[in-house]
Write a protein that holds these residues in place. Structure first.
Motif, mmCIF file in Angstrom:
data_model
loop_
_atom_site.group_PDB
_atom_site.id
_atom_site.type_symbol
_atom_site.label_atom_id
_atom_site.label_comp_id
_atom_site.label_asym_id
_atom_site.label_seq_id
_atom_site.Cartn_x
_atom_site.Cartn_y
_atom_site.Cartn_z
ATOM 1 N N SER A 16 -41.401 -39.049 24.306
ATOM 2 C CA SER A 16 -40.230 -39.822 25.033
ATOM 3 C C SER A 16 -39.007 -39.902 24.053
ATOM 4 C CB SER A 16 -40.570 -41.198 25.482
ATOM 5 O OG SER A 16 -39.296 -41.798 26.120
ATOM 6 N N ASP A 17 -37.995 -39.324 24.157
ATOM 7 C CA ASP A 17 -36.681 -39.807 23.496
ATOM 8 C C ASP A 17 -36.949 -39.495 22.020
ATOM 9 O OD1 ASP A 17 -34.044 -40.088 23.112
ATOM 10 O OD2 ASP A 17 -34.281 -42.234 23.112
ATOM 11 N N GLY A 18 -37.736 -38.652 21.149
ATOM 12 C CA GLY A 18 -37.678 -38.249 19.835
ATOM 13 C C GLY A 18 -38.948 -39.319 19.251
ATOM 14 N N GLY A 52 -35.832 -47.818 12.921
ATOM 15 C CA GLY A 52 -34.514 -47.797 12.542
ATOM 16 C C GLY A 52 -34.163 -46.620 11.841
ATOM 17 N N THR A 53 -35.005 -45.658 11.633
ATOM 18 C CA THR A 53 -34.390 -44.369 11.033
ATOM 19 C C THR A 53 -33.859 -43.410 12.096
ATOM 20 O OG1 THR A 53 -36.693 -43.226 11.037
ATOM 21 C CG2 THR A 53 -36.312 -44.598 9.092
ATOM 22 N N ASP A 54 -33.073 -42.396 11.477
ATOM 23 C CA ASP A 54 -32.384 -41.133 12.615
ATOM 24 C C ASP A 54 -33.329 -40.148 12.751
ATOM 25 O OD1 ASP A 54 -32.308 -40.542 9.862
ATOM 26 O OD2 ASP A 54 -30.382 -39.629 10.351
ATOM 27 N N VAL A 55 -34.811 -40.299 12.156
ATOM 28 C CA VAL A 55 -35.695 -39.329 12.299
ATOM 29 C C VAL A 55 -36.328 -38.922 13.730
ATOM 30 C CG1 VAL A 55 -38.006 -38.510 11.236
ATOM 31 C CG2 VAL A 55 -36.550 -39.705 9.929
ATOM 32 N N SER A 61 -37.207 -33.917 12.818
ATOM 33 C CA SER A 61 -35.726 -33.361 12.727
ATOM 34 C C SER A 61 -35.391 -33.233 11.237
ATOM 35 C CB SER A 61 -34.757 -34.063 13.404
ATOM 36 O OG SER A 61 -34.793 -35.581 12.879
ATOM 37 N N HIS A 62 -36.161 -34.123 10.408
ATOM 38 C CA HIS A 62 -35.839 -33.814 8.791
ATOM 39 C C HIS A 62 -36.881 -32.908 8.158
ATOM 40 C CE1 HIS A 62 -33.576 -38.106 8.594
ATOM 41 N NE2 HIS A 62 -33.073 -37.066 9.396
ATOM 42 N N GLY A 63 -37.531 -32.147 8.800
ATOM 43 C CA GLY A 63 -38.441 -31.076 8.143
ATOM 44 C C GLY A 63 -39.858 -31.387 7.764
#
Length: 781
Positions: free
Chosen positions: A463-465, A501-504, A521-523
């Motif tokens: 769900s949502d990343g 709290g990260t953008d991963v 998304s960061h590989g």
């Protein structure tokens, strides 16, 4: 093809004349196709969902039979017109309440909601018009709009209202009822539609304004009136007498019209100016009678009804319309002759009505939704039914009636899952042959679920990343050795990524019996151990990763990065192998369940086979299978692909066969060109032997190639020997060199000295000498 018993149309439910009353019945689907409304002579307005469950039923207080029913543009309000009543009854889905709209008019004959607005148009026997605005509650009467009975009309997408009646006049009006234009008609109008006629001056694909009005004139001709060319005379299209009367017509595509005639024939005509009125194609779906036609854009299919028969016909190629027996559905004669038909927007459901009050709802397209686990596939066979099939045994394992019309499905070793919104139903699968049904466990989440992946006892919920990993059913697994019983409830659920709290974002997740694997998304590629309940491997790449595709055990993982390049990753030693000649259009990768080193890349048009070779003279290699050229030991640079038929959705690959799902429920298998005759050595004879031999070489199936080589020439045997040396398969090379057709004792002796070398690096160090020897022997022999 498997699943043939589910192919074609199948009945979902029937609303018989016991509910609607005997006689004409009116029905309609709301916007979105979630609710079906019916009303007939007994004045019962009934609303159903897609599975045939009654949502609401109201008995109308006015005594007259229903004469018309229409949904508004929001899909929340139904308008019902009754014989002899000045009141239009409105049913509102929110609250499921009735409202009486007093028109102040007598003898209502026509009623239609605006396609995209809140206005309802009501016409009368004397030609008067009332426009009611649902939003403002304002009524706008227009007396004398026509001099006689208003019989038909239509709204355009931009709010124009066309009306026609017994006075043989066509009027074009604004949404407030103001007259824009009117023309005189030669014959009495039967049906009016708005559309867009194709012409060279209006070729802008973004301009979709409906500027053409078409009118069925007495069943004899079709009138086409372009409202932007008011100075031009309308086009009037006449047809051959053998066709009979025009019973129904539908606009579709880029200015084409589907026309059905009383003789049972259906034709397609063009409205392109250079070919206007020309017959593009025809089909004869009925022998002597036709009542209505329809067209579904999402399916690219047409439909017709005649007597008690419903017939679909494919219209992908307009010059070659096909009406197959498999797309035909015959209803019992006791239901009566069919009168009208309507498709839902998504094309999944086609509803037809009969003249004696019955309404039949048919499933014409099964949602393409599936998953695979090993050699088993799970797929929808109806809106609320899934089937699990073993492709090796070619038989159904179990059919499960599910609680909802799912938006996603998943299959694991012991469970199946279906879900929609924030609810997921987990079904524990009984042992094969036990005769037991699947037991369901419902779980509700605090967020909307996008997908679920299953292992033996765990579920990964996407769900949502983010991914939530938890035990599927704690009661079911209390005594299982696969679950650590010392784990408390807190440890039996975990959310990823672990850092808050990260953008991963997690871009893809898969499960195997021992691991949960996901990409970010960061590989990052992360392996989480289900036994140890901890991360055991994390590999970072320079680019973000679109998706991961592990093999069944998770020991090899293919992934596609943001640059559309593919790699193979091994969690054992963190090694990475680039996939050479990778097709950048690939949207899915499937591992062959019968061959550990083969996987297939799927795109919209073709399948590409890739082979992984962990040990070669150049180290580990992975590349697309290319065509083998006669007289060459190594493949050419031309990739050997397999065409993907249209509307085929690949599910899994087994022994060179791609199992797919189609919208009609069938499960066809596409045989890969790279595997032709590569698995049936005992049945391959003649000229096919060499083809099978080269396919086996390309797939690194040296044992199978050996069985063919014994029936081929000396030159072909040399190719097998070279391939074996390339793959560092010394025993196979020795076997080939010992053949009577080859007889290379020097090579046998040289290679025998290498048998004791188990260290790959040391073996590669001796390879150049062996390679030159092989070449020299071939040259001097």
């Amino acid at each position: 093809a498997w699943g043939g018993q589910h192919a074609g149309m199948r009945k979902l439910f029937t609303v018989d004349h016991g509910t609607n009353g005997k006689g004409p019945v009116y029905f309609g689907w709301n916007k979105g196709g979630n609710l079906l409304a019916c009303c007939g002579t007994n004045r019962k307005l009934t609303v159903w969902d897609r599975q045939g469950k009654v949502i609401d039923q109201k008995t109308l207080s006015n005594p007259g039979a229903c004469m018309g029913l229409d949904w508004d543009s929001s899909g929340e309000t139904i308008a019902v017109m009754q014989q002899g009543s000045p009141v239009v009854v409105l049913w509102h889905y929110p609250g499921k309440k009735l409202e009486n709209l007093e028109t102040g008019l007598k003898d209502l004959t026509f009623m239609k909601w605006n396609k995209n607005g809140p206005q309802l148009a009501v016409g009368t026997l004397k030609g008067n018009l009332l426009l009611y605005n649902k939003k403002t509650l304002k009524k706008m009467p227009s007396m004398g709009k026509h001099t006689k009975k208003i019989t038909c009309g239509a709204w355009s997408s931009n709010g124009r209202l066309a009306l026609a009646g017994e006075d043989r006049v066509l009027t074009i009006n604004t949404s407030e009822g103001d007259l824009i234009d009117q023309i005189q008609l030669k014959l009495e109008p039967i049906n009016v539609q708005f559309a867009r006629m194709k012409n060279e001056g209006n070729s802008n694909p973004n301009d979709t304004a409906e500027t053409t009005i078409s009118v069925n004139l007495g069943g004899k001709t079709l009138l086409l009136y372009d409202t932007t060319e008011t100075n031009e005379s309308p086009y009037e299209l006449a047809f051959l007498p053998k066709y009979g009367s025009i019973m129904s017509y539908r606009w579709f595509g880029d200015g084409y019209i589907l026309v059905g005639f009383s003789s049972g024939q259906v034709i397609v005509i063009s409205t392109h100016l250079k070919e206007i009125g020309q017959e593009v194609s025809y089909v004869v779906p009925h022998s002597d009678q036709l009542s209505d036609v329809a067209y579904c854009p999402s399916l690219q299919k047409g439909a017709s009804i005649g007597d008690t028969c419903v017939q679909l016909f494919g219209m992908e190629e307009l010059s070659n319309i096909k009406a197959r027996d498999s797309d035909k559905y015959d209803l019992d004669s006791e239901y009566g002759a069919l009168a009208r038909m309507e498709w839902t927007e998504d094309g999944q459901i086609l509803t037809v009505s009969s003249r004696n009050g019955n309404v039949h709802t048919l499933l014409t397209k099964i949602p393409v939704m599936n998953d695979a686990c090993g050699t088993r596939v799970l797929y929808l066979t109806s809106l609320r039914e899934v089937c699990i099939k073993d492709i090796t045994a070619e038989q159904d394992i179990i059919n499960i009636s599910v609680e909802v019309e799912p938006s996603f499905v998943s299959l694991g070793p012991n469970h199946a899952a279906v879900g929609m919104n924030n609810c997921v139903w987990y079904y524990h699968l009984p042992e094969r042959g036990s005769g037991m049904t699947a037991k369901a466990t419902q779980r509700t989440y605090s967020y909307s679920v996008e997908a679920v992946k299953l292992s033996n006892w765990y579920a990964a919920v996407v769900s949502d990343g983010k991914v939530t990993l938890h035990v599927i059913d704690s009661l079911e697994t209390e005594n299982s050795n696969n679950i650590r019983n010392d784990m408390d409830e807190r440890l039996q659920q975990k959310v990823f990524p672990e850092k808050e709290g990260t953008d991963v974002r997690i871009t893809s997740v898969e499960m195997s019996p021992k691991f949960m694997m996901y990409s970010t998304s960061h590989g990052s590629i992360v392996y989480f151990s289900l036994d140890d309940w901890t991360i055991i491997s994390e590999y970072r790449t320079p680019l973000g990763i679109r998706a991961v595709y592990p093999n069944s055990e998770g020991t090899r993982l293919a992934f596609i990065d943001d640059a559309n390049e593919a790699y193979l990753y091994s969690p054992v030693d963190d090694s990475l192998c680039k996939v050479d000649q990778f097709n950048v259009n690939t949207d899915k990768i499937l591992w062959d369940s019968s061959d550990w080193g083969v996987f297939v890349g799927c795109d919209a048009k073709q399948f590409t086979t890739y082979v992984y070779s962990p040990n070669t003279r150049w180290g580990a290699k992975c590349s697309a299978v290319c065509k083998m050229l006669p007289g060459k030991a190594m493949p050419s640079d031309e990739i050997k692909t397999t065409d993907k038929p249209g509307h085929f959705t690949p599910i899994l690959v087994h022994n060179g066969g791609v199992v797919c799902q189609m919208g009609n429920g069938t499960m066809p298998i596409v045989s890969l060109n790279t595997h032709v005759n590569a698995t049936s050595s005992n049945r391959v004879v003649g000229e096919h032997v060499q083809q099978a031999f080269y396919n086996c070489l390309s797939l690194n199936r040296l044992e199978a190639a050996w069985s063919y080589a014994q029936r081929l020439s000396q030159a072909d045997c040399w190719y097998l020997a070279d391939r074996a040396l390339h793959l560092l398969d010394i025993p196979m090379a020795i076997r080939v060199y010992r053949m009577s057709t080859v007889q290379q004792p020097a090579m046998v002796l040289a290679l025998t000295e290498l048998l004791h070398i188990s260290e790959k690096t040391l073996l590669l160090g001796t390879w150049p000498c062996s390679s030159r020897t092989s070449t020299r022997r071939k040259t001097t022999s």
